[in-house]
Enzyme design. Structure first.
Site, mmCIF file in Angstrom:
data_model
loop_
_atom_site.group_PDB
_atom_site.id
_atom_site.type_symbol
_atom_site.label_atom_id
_atom_site.label_comp_id
_atom_site.label_asym_id
_atom_site.label_seq_id
_atom_site.Cartn_x
_atom_site.Cartn_y
_atom_site.Cartn_z
ATOM 1 N N HIS A 89 -12.998 -3.128 3.839
ATOM 2 C CA HIS A 89 -11.560 -3.385 3.951
ATOM 3 C C HIS A 89 -10.954 -2.785 5.238
ATOM 4 C CE1 HIS A 89 -7.382 -3.698 1.903
ATOM 5 N NE2 HIS A 89 -7.217 -3.400 3.169
ATOM 6 N N GLU A 105 0.824 -1.220 0.000
ATOM 7 C CA GLU A 105 0.000 0.000 0.000
ATOM 8 C C GLU A 105 0.857 1.269 0.000
ATOM 9 O OE1 GLU A 105 -2.880 -0.562 -0.705
ATOM 10 O OE2 GLU A 105 -3.682 -2.297 0.348
ATOM 11 N N GLU A 127 -17.433 12.591 21.970
ATOM 12 C CA GLU A 127 -16.102 13.109 21.613
ATOM 13 C C GLU A 127 -15.876 13.199 20.095
ATOM 14 O OE1 GLU A 127 -12.846 10.442 22.676
ATOM 15 O OE2 GLU A 127 -14.094 8.719 22.219
ATOM 16 N N HIS A 185 -7.268 -2.472 9.879
ATOM 17 C CA HIS A 185 -8.547 -3.146 9.610
ATOM 18 C C HIS A 185 -9.378 -3.262 10.895
ATOM 19 C CE1 HIS A 185 -6.200 -5.611 6.269
ATOM 20 N NE2 HIS A 185 -6.307 -4.320 5.963
ATOM 21 N N HIS A 188 -2.704 2.684 8.109
ATOM 22 C CA HIS A 188 -3.775 1.881 7.515
ATOM 23 C C HIS A 188 -3.973 0.645 8.367
ATOM 24 C CE1 HIS A 188 -6.226 -0.528 4.941
ATOM 25 N NE2 HIS A 188 -5.275 -1.419 4.731
HETATM 26 P P1 13P Z 1 0.920 -5.382 3.177
HETATM 27 O O1 13P Z 1 1.277 -6.685 3.878
HETATM 28 O O2 13P Z 1 1.483 -5.316 1.798
HETATM 29 O O3 13P Z 1 1.287 -4.196 4.036
HETATM 30 O O4 13P Z 1 -0.656 -5.363 2.978
HETATM 31 C C1 13P Z 1 -1.524 -5.437 4.069
HETATM 32 C C2 13P Z 1 -2.829 -4.755 3.823
HETATM 33 O O5 13P Z 1 -3.486 -4.366 4.760
HETATM 34 C C3 13P Z 1 -3.293 -4.548 2.433
HETATM 35 O O6 13P Z 1 -4.330 -3.626 2.377
HETATM 36 ZN ZN ZN Z 2 -5.453 -3.475 4.249
#
Ligand code: 13P
Ligand code: ZN
Length: 270
Positions: free
Chosen positions: A210, A116, A169, A141, A139
């Site tokens: 995602h 990413e 908040e 999840h 980034h």
């Molecule tokens: P990477 O292992 O390449 O960082 O990817 C993980 C991920 O969250 C892809 O969206």
């Molecule tokens: Zn991801």
């Protein structure tokens, strides 16, 4: 030269990945993190002229040329970063022509930065234009936020409004709201460009079905932002199926924003 593993920025970065894992946000290799570093900050720990290897970025990052980043490696597990930093992380400089990364430290097993990287570096470019003090792109999840994207309209204004209502908040922590992208193929320049485009308006971009992107001046700020959005999404998921009889009214959100002196995004509660 001082030992890189004793560098305060390295310790803070590593601890952040552990905290993200601890909260269940980063299963397997899920998630990635990047931090912009100052040359003076890293100079005691690494020879800036000793480039270990170069890798193609696959996009134009000219605006970041000469800048240094520490970034998680692709396919690396967040649970393994702390204690194995030199394998799981890499510190590199963006080449003069903006097309390559110049590795100075890390990715010891021949690894590469996160898949990413386009979304990270393009988001850094976007955020730096708006806020020259921005340093972090995160980034991850988070479970409830991802769940929410299955049951809530994927529209930026509605999504922001719902999140703001979920906890007192929220409007104070993310007055700029969240931008919502539809499902897109990850790891591509296209999703990178779309994310960076949305980062012009807000520090949070939701990747439907995602995960999330958060940006901030510090690791704590980006972490706290994502943590607050995820908490709001958790409250939404806990109450979505119940007969809700109370909410924070728009007038009350305005009172909050005024009291804390934050300029909230227009078009949502007005
Ligand atoms: P990477 O292992 O390449 O960082 O990817 C993980 C991920 O969250 C892809 O969206
Ligand atoms: Zn991801």
């Amino acid at each position: 030269m001082k030992d890189m593993l004793t560098a305060p920025f390295l310790k803070a970065f590593s601890k952040t990945t552990s905290n993200m894992y601890r909260l269940g946000w980063d299963e397997r290799n899920g998630g990635n993190l990047s931090l912009l570093l100052d040359e003076e900050e890293i100079a005691p720990y690494v020879d800036l002229n000793a480039v270990k290897r170069r890798f193609e970025l696959g996009f134009d990052a000219k605006e970041l040329h000469g800048k240094y980043f520490i970034v998680t490696g692709t396919q690396k597990y967040f649970k393994n970063v702390e204690g194995n930093e030199e394998t799981n992380l890499g510190l590199f400089r963006i080449s003069e022509d903006g097309r390559k990364g110049e590795l100075l430290w890390g990715y010891l097993d021949g690894g590469r930065p996160t898949s990413e990287l386009p979304a990270h570096l393009m988001s850094h470019i976007s955020r730096l234009r708006v806020d020259p003090e921005n340093r972090v792109v995160m980034h991850t999840h988070p479970t409830n936020l991802v769940a929410m994207t299955y049951v809530h309209e994927l529209e930026t204004r509605q999504f922001t409004h719902t999140l703001w209502q979920m906890s007192t908040e929220c409007i104070v922590v993310f007055p700029d709201g969240v931008e919502v992208l539809p499902w897109m193929l990850c790891g591509t320049n296209e999703i990178g460009e779309a994310t960076a485009d949305r980062m012009r308006n807000a520090r949070v971009v939701v990747w439907s079905m995602h995960g999330i992107y958060g940006a901030g001046k510090t690791l704590d700020e980006a972490f706290g932002l994502v943590e607050t959005v995820e908490k709001a999404a958790a409250i939404y998921m806990l109450t979505a199926n119940l007969n809700k009889i109370n909410t924070i009214k728009d007038e009350e959100l305005k009172v909050l924003a005024n009291y804390f002196g934050v300029k909230y995004r227009s078009g949502i509660i007005d």
